[in-house]
Write a protein that holds these residues in place. Structure first.
Motif, PDB file in Angstrom:
ATOM      1  N   ARG A 168      11.466   7.603  19.733  1.00  0.00           N
ATOM      2  CA  ARG A 168      10.681   6.584  19.267  1.00  0.00           C
ATOM      3  C   ARG A 168      11.441   5.592  18.248  1.00  0.00           C
ATOM      4  N   ALA A 169      11.572   4.272  18.514  1.00  0.00           N
ATOM      5  CA  ALA A 169      12.311   3.429  17.560  1.00  0.00           C
ATOM      6  C   ALA A 169      11.163   2.374  17.242  1.00  0.00           C
ATOM      7  N   GLU A 170      11.317   2.030  15.814  1.00  0.00           N
ATOM      8  CA  GLU A 170      10.466   0.956  15.162  1.00  0.00           C
ATOM      9  C   GLU A 170      11.144   0.238  13.796  1.00  0.00           C
ATOM     10  N   ALA A 171      10.850  -0.850  13.718  1.00  0.00           N
ATOM     11  CA  ALA A 171      11.165  -1.730  12.652  1.00  0.00           C
ATOM     12  C   ALA A 171      10.003  -2.623  12.095  1.00  0.00           C
ATOM     13  N   ARG A 172       9.770  -2.438  10.674  1.00  0.00           N
ATOM     14  CA  ARG A 172       8.668  -3.143  10.032  1.00  0.00           C
ATOM     15  C   ARG A 172       9.359  -3.736   8.728  1.00  0.00           C
ATOM     16  N   TYR A 173       8.301  -4.965   8.495  1.00  0.00           N
ATOM     17  CA  TYR A 173       8.514  -5.427   7.280  1.00  0.00           C
ATOM     18  C   TYR A 173       7.157  -6.045   6.525  1.00  0.00           C
ATOM     19  N   ASN A 174       7.082  -5.852   5.131  1.00  0.00           N
ATOM     20  CA  ASN A 174       5.684  -6.200   4.652  1.00  0.00           C
ATOM     21  C   ASN A 174       6.429  -7.168   3.446  1.00  0.00           C
ATOM     22  N   SER A 175       5.665  -8.456   3.490  1.00  0.00           N
ATOM     23  CA  SER A 175       6.426  -9.527   2.319  1.00  0.00           C
ATOM     24  C   SER A 175       5.680  -9.070   0.909  1.00  0.00           C
ATOM     25  N   VAL A 176       4.227  -8.497   0.894  1.00  0.00           N
ATOM     26  CA  VAL A 176       3.710  -8.335  -0.234  1.00  0.00           C
ATOM     27  C   VAL A 176       4.594  -7.255  -1.118  1.00  0.00           C
ATOM     28  N   ARG A 177       5.116  -6.250  -0.319  1.00  0.00           N
ATOM     29  CA  ARG A 177       5.958  -5.201  -1.174  1.00  0.00           C
ATOM     30  C   ARG A 177       7.370  -5.406  -1.165  1.00  0.00           C
ATOM     31  N   ASN A 178       7.586  -6.646  -0.253  1.00  0.00           N
ATOM     32  CA  ASN A 178       8.813  -6.890  -0.134  1.00  0.00           C
ATOM     33  C   ASN A 178       9.774  -5.606   0.433  1.00  0.00           C
ATOM     34  N   ALA A 179       9.278  -4.790   1.384  1.00  0.00           N
ATOM     35  CA  ALA A 179       9.756  -3.476   1.817  1.00  0.00           C
ATOM     36  C   ALA A 179      10.054  -3.886   3.434  1.00  0.00           C
ATOM     37  N   ALA A 180      11.183  -3.314   3.746  1.00  0.00           N
ATOM     38  CA  ALA A 180      11.442  -2.973   5.273  1.00  0.00           C
ATOM     39  C   ALA A 180      11.930  -1.980   5.641  1.00  0.00           C
ATOM     40  N   SER A 181      12.007  -1.608   6.914  1.00  0.00           N
ATOM     41  CA  SER A 181      12.603  -0.194   7.195  1.00  0.00           C
ATOM     42  C   SER A 181      12.784  -0.101   8.841  1.00  0.00           C
ATOM     43  N   ALA A 182      13.559   0.503   9.065  1.00  0.00           N
ATOM     44  CA  ALA A 182      14.039   0.647  10.647  1.00  0.00           C
ATOM     45  C   ALA A 182      14.585   1.936  10.749  1.00  0.00           C
ATOM     46  N   ARG A 183      14.064   2.447  12.251  1.00  0.00           N
ATOM     47  CA  ARG A 183      14.174   4.090  12.280  1.00  0.00           C
ATOM     48  C   ARG A 183      14.517   4.248  13.631  1.00  0.00           C
ATOM     49  N   TYR A 184      15.240   5.169  14.145  1.00  0.00           N
ATOM     50  CA  TYR A 184      15.273   5.402  15.617  1.00  0.00           C
ATOM     51  C   TYR A 184      15.300   6.942  15.727  1.00  0.00           C
ATOM     52  N   GLN A 185      14.536   7.680  16.299  1.00  0.00           N
ATOM     53  CA  GLN A 185      14.409   9.387  16.179  1.00  0.00           C
ATOM     54  C   GLN A 185      14.348  10.006  17.639  1.00  0.00           C
ATOM     55  N   GLN A 186      14.959  10.762  17.938  1.00  0.00           N
ATOM     56  CA  GLN A 186      14.495  11.720  19.038  1.00  0.00           C
ATOM     57  C   GLN A 186      14.515  13.202  18.755  1.00  0.00           C
ATOM     58  N   THR A 187      13.188  13.654  18.648  1.00  0.00           N
ATOM     59  CA  THR A 187      12.932  15.040  18.245  1.00  0.00           C
ATOM     60  C   THR A 187      13.399  16.213  19.034  1.00  0.00           C
ATOM     61  N   ALA A 188      13.596  17.238  18.590  1.00  0.00           N
ATOM     62  CA  ALA A 188      14.251  18.478  19.375  1.00  0.00           C
ATOM     63  C   ALA A 188      13.182  18.872  19.992  1.00  0.00           C
ATOM     64  N   GLU A 189      13.246  19.659  21.146  1.00  0.00           N
ATOM     65  CA  GLU A 189      11.989  20.442  21.501  1.00  0.00           C
ATOM     66  C   GLU A 189      12.639  21.953  21.314  1.00  0.00           C
ATOM     67  N   ASN A 190      11.328  22.627  21.427  1.00  0.00           N
ATOM     68  CA  ASN A 190      11.219  24.230  20.995  1.00  0.00           C
ATOM     69  C   ASN A 190      11.836  24.881  22.433  1.00  0.00           C
ATOM     70  N   ARG A 191      13.312  24.561  22.527  1.00  0.00           N
ATOM     71  CA  ARG A 191      13.933  25.517  23.714  1.00  0.00           C
ATOM     72  C   ARG A 191      15.292  25.384  23.329  1.00  0.00           C
ATOM     73  N   ALA A 192      16.144  26.490  23.637  1.00  0.00           N
ATOM     74  CA  ALA A 192      17.394  26.835  23.300  1.00  0.00           C
ATOM     75  C   ALA A 192      18.490  25.650  23.928  1.00  0.00           C
ATOM     76  N   GLY A 193      19.277  25.120  23.083  1.00  0.00           N
ATOM     77  CA  GLY A 193      20.370  24.094  23.502  1.00  0.00           C
ATOM     78  C   GLY A 193      19.844  22.773  23.184  1.00  0.00           C
ATOM     79  N   SER A 194      18.664  22.598  22.669  1.00  0.00           N
ATOM     80  CA  SER A 194      18.059  21.431  22.512  1.00  0.00           C
ATOM     81  C   SER A 194      18.732  20.490  21.206  1.00  0.00           C
ATOM     82  N   PHE A 195      18.735  19.156  21.212  1.00  0.00           N
ATOM     83  CA  PHE A 195      19.272  18.329  20.255  1.00  0.00           C
ATOM     84  C   PHE A 195      18.311  17.280  19.861  1.00  0.00           C
TER      85      PHE A 195
END
Length: 848
Positions: free
Chosen positions: A572-599
């Motif tokens: 999942r990747a997302e980018a956000r901006y809120n002008s009322v709070r003057n706040a912004a964020s950007a994030r990219y994530q790949q979650t590991a699975e419950n299996r050996a050798g997973s990154f």
């Protein structure tokens, strides 16, 4: 005016409103006067004798196992003998077991008497019972052509999903300990900090569990390194009564306007959903149709067509029709094959409370108040305390709940209920009253929820009003500190299409504290999905915060926008901006699975009206441990983002014991299983996991012990899947799956493989050299001729296969029919998995 219909010798009233729980419906002919009659089927017309169908192409009797089919539904399999003169005989025991659920008790008794003493029967022998059978050589199936309507049991049209039979029970004794170690470094704070150690685990013996959680870390205030007990307690379950007992450090459950507390003592909770989470939105109680002719039945709920059935004559139950929350208007339209039509109307009611209608729950805890705050529990003040609740759900009335909390300083009582309104709306009410050192107090919450159905889906309206008086107190709260008097919230969600929906929120908080202002906000956010991966969120809002300008931004008018890309369930990747709070964020994530050798990994950047941070994280799931490494850089702005930096490394593992086996593995959440290879596998590793394709697995056995399945959940049926890495050719590893139902913090031990691991293949031929097609018999150990044995059969090429054979053991095969002599063979001592018996010549018995 009521009309009375005759049903199975008794009268049943049709009237307005809800039908009685034991009501049954039949449908009369619309003739005039008092001569009403039931809808009757057309009489059976005898057909002239027809040539017998060739169902057996072989010049001998053939034993097969065939499915029993009724109304295009497979009931199960049973033994069938196809005779050389093209008749068929059905095994009595198997037939009674499969047909029994379709018959009334009286019809079952009649059929059992007809078949008494008969191992097999011909179809015409059961004709007096009202059952007609035929054999379909194309489907290789026995067909139930007809069951007399009066002989059929009530058939449920809406099959309610029922919980399956419980899986295997856990071992009597098991134990595990999770160990998580955290090492961190904060720039400018003297280098690497002393490692922190977090321990939690459980020991189980039969139904009694001792569980504890402890930690060793630096004190937040003094910096001193110390060891602390977070909790230690005994837990005892009584699943049949849906009851759990506690003794030790307690975290009591609360309801409604009760406050959370920490305490030590004894407690008991009864909750069905803890031990049996299965629940369907259905209406209990018998509502039956009695059809005397083939009919089309249409079901309409709240004006919306649900389903259509084409039904044979018989008795049918529609009790399990899925319902909407609230009032349900049900219409059942019946159209007989003769053209006769009738409609039945009734009302049904479904409560949304999380208790099965008719069920109840309660909790009660008594002991001493924990005054320790963070860290070790502290009962030195010896302040007695009690907290408890009771809730009951009714079938056609609102659910109710009451509760109380009592200590020396505070006494508190609460009550809750909810009403399902005629428009399917829900009105929820929670109230509380207290007496404390500062006086009496009162609190209440009113909530309203409305779901509106539409062509594009459901729209929802939610309104919540919460009032707390200045002196309202709970045992775990700070007496007399309630800075907010009113808290009002409303939300409306509108779905415009399958791609676009929007939510509008309004909130208002009324303050009684001189340090806080009244706060309010109104905003609307729309979500638009371009495709399965891309979506856009955009909105506007106007707000005022509770704090003055000295604490930063105080609100105002502004807009927000967010873009989300989700190409898979774990990315999942997302980018956000809120002008009322003057706040912004950007994030990219790949979650590991419950299996050996997973990154897994993540990178993120956040900006909050000046304060800025950039972070990255790397996760790894190993066979025996899991770890993550994170690094975050902080600053008052982008130009000072590296002024403060924090690096953290966490490593987690566990040690577990069950059934005489010990293993190191990843941390265990609740219950676990240790899976190890049988000695005949000669050290080959076994693997476990939810899926084992393409080399994936959760855990693998090896030098540190059996494979550890670490994610089992208590009181749910679930499967443990296992396999062997590179097994010998033909080695029988077993089912490859074990169905289990763990108890709370329990353990399993599974051995993969056995001493009987050999699989044998071969071909049977007669003395004329032709393959013996479709012969069947029984395979037994030669030294156990009275044993039950295993089924043996050949295919149309005369080929056969047999599994679970033990090296060094002699086996014999005896045939059911066909007049063939049996044969025997011996499995060599040194066989490693597959035994090829080649071609075996079988002779006919003398005189055959």
């Amino acid at each position: 005016m009521r009309r009375w219909l005759r049903v199975a010798g008794s009268a049943v009233a049709i009237g307005a409103g809800l039908w009685a729980a034991t009501s049954a419906w039949a449908f009369e002919d619309p003739g005039a006067g008092t001569g009403a009659t039931n809808i009757a089927p057309a009489p059976d017309t005898p057909s002239p004798a027809a040539p017998r169908v060739d169902i057996n192409p072989y010049d001998r009797d053939v034993d097969i196992t065939a499915p029993l089919q009724f109304n295009r539904r497979i009931l199960g399999e049973l033994p069938v003998l196809l005779t050389r003169d093209d008749r068929f005989m059905v095994g009595s025991e198997g037939f009674l077991a499969l047909i029994g659920p379709l018959l009334t008790p009286e019809a079952n008794a009649e059929l059992t008497a007809l078949l008494d003493g008969k191992q097999r029967f011909l179809p015409e022998e059961i004709a007096p019972s009202g059952i007609r059978l035929d054999y379909d050589p194309q489907q290789l199936a026995v067909l139930v052509l007809k069951i007399a309507p009066e002989k059929r049991s009530v058939e449920i049209l809406y099959q309610r999903g029922e919980p399956e039979a419980p899986g295997a029970a856990p071992e009597p004794f098991s134990a595990y300990l999770n160990v998580n170690t955290i090492v961190s470094r904060l720039s400018g704070a003297g280098g690497v900090r002393t490692p922190e150690l977090y321990l939690n685990g459980a020991i189980r013996y039969n139904g009694l569990v001792f569980e504890a959680d402890a930690q060793a870390r630096s004190d937040f205030a003094t910096g001193d390194y110390k060891f602390e007990r977070r909790y230690a307690r005994l837990v005892y379950d009584q699943p049949e009564q849906y009851r759990r007992w506690f003794l030790g450090d307690l975290d009591p459950e609360t309801r409604g306007r009760q406050g959370f507390i920490n305490m030590g003592g004894i407690g008991v909770v009864r909750q069905r959903r803890r031990f049996d989470a299965f629940r369907s939105n259905i209406l209990s109680g018998g509502r039956q149709l009695v059809l005397q002719e083939q009919s089309t039945v249409r079901v309409i709920r709240n004006g919306i067509y649900q389903r259509e059935f084409i039904l044979d004559p018989g008795q049918y139950d529609v009790s399990n029709l899925p319902l909407d929350t609230g009032s349900n208007n049900i219409q059942i339209e019946i159209e007989g094959i003769s053209g006769n039509r009738r409609t039945v109307d009734y009302q049904a009611y479904l409560d949304t409370i999380d208790i099965e209608p008719g069920d109840y729950e309660y909790g009660a805890y008594i002991g001493f108040l924990d005054e320790g705050g963070f860290g070790n529990p502290d009962y030195s003040g010896k302040k007695p305390v009690f907290t408890g609740f009771w809730r009951k759900a009714f079938l056609n009335r609102p659910a109710i709940g009451i509760g109380t909390q009592i200590s020396e300083d505070v006494q508190n009582v609460t009550a809750q209920t909810q009403f399902i309104l005629p428009n399917s709306g829900l009105l929820r009410i929670d109230v509380g009253a207290s007496h404390g050192k500062t006086g009496q107090g009162f609190a209440t919450t009113f909530g309203y929820e409305q779901i509106v159905g539409g062509t594009t889906g459901y729209d929802t309206v939610t309104v919540v009003a919460d009032y707390t008086s200045s002196h309202y107190a709970t045992v775990g709260g700070i007496v007399g500190v309630n800075p907010i008097s009113w808290n009002l919230n409303a939300a409306y969600t509108k779905r415009f299409s399958t791609k676009l929906f929007a939510t509008t929120n309004v909130s208002y908080r009324k303050s009684r504290s001189p340090l806080l202002r009244d706060a309010y906000s109104i905003g609307s956010t729309a979500n638009y999905r371009f495709d399965r991966q891309w979506s856009l969120q955009f909105g506007v809002e106007y707000s005022r915060t509770s704090f003055s300008s000295s604490f930063g931004r105080t609100g105002g008018f502004g807009a927000s926008i967010g873009l989300v890309w989700q190409p898979g369930y774990n990315r999942r990747a997302e980018a956000r901006y809120n002008s009322v709070r003057n706040a912004a964020s950007a994030r990219y994530q790949q979650t590991a699975e419950n299996r050996a050798g997973s990154f897994g990994y993540a990178v993120a950047s956040n900006y909050d009206d000046g304060a800025t941070s950039v972070s990255g994280q790397l996760d790894y799931v190993g066979n025996r441990f899991d770890a993550n490494l994170s690094h975050t850089a902080f600053g008052d702005g982008f130009d000072s983002i590296g002024d403060s930096q924090l690096t953290t490394l966490r490593i987690g593992s566990s040690i577990s014991y069950v059934g005489g086996r010990v293993a190191i593995g990843r941390t265990i959440d609740d219950s676990f299983a240790l899976v190890y290879p049988h000695d005949t596998l000669k050290g080959r590793p076994v693997i476990v996991g939810d899926r084992l394709e393409d080399g994936a697995y959760t855990s693998k056995s090896g030098a540190l012990g059996p494979a550890v399945q670490n994610s089992l959940t208590a009181f749910f049926n679930q499967s443990i899947r296992y396999d062997v890495v590179d097994p010998p050719l033909g080695y029988d590893v077993g089912e490859g799956v074990k169905r289990v139902r763990p108890a709370y913090k329990s353990g399993y031990v599974i051995e993969v493989g056995s001493a009987a691991f050999v699989s044998a293949v071969g071909t049977l031929k007669g003395v004329d050299g032709q393959p013996l097609k479709l012969v069947s018999g029984i395979l037994r150990r030669a030294d156990a001729p009275e044993a039950e044995g295993e089924p043996f059969f050949t295919n149309t090429a005369g080929r056969f296969a047999a599994a679970k054979l033990e090296p060094g053991v002699k086996y014999s095969v005896q045939f059911y029919s066909g007049g063939f002599e049996g044969f025997g063979f011996r499995v060599p001592e040194d066989n490693e998995g597959l035994l090829d018996l080649g071609v075996i010549e079988v002779r006919r018995k003398e005189g055959q």
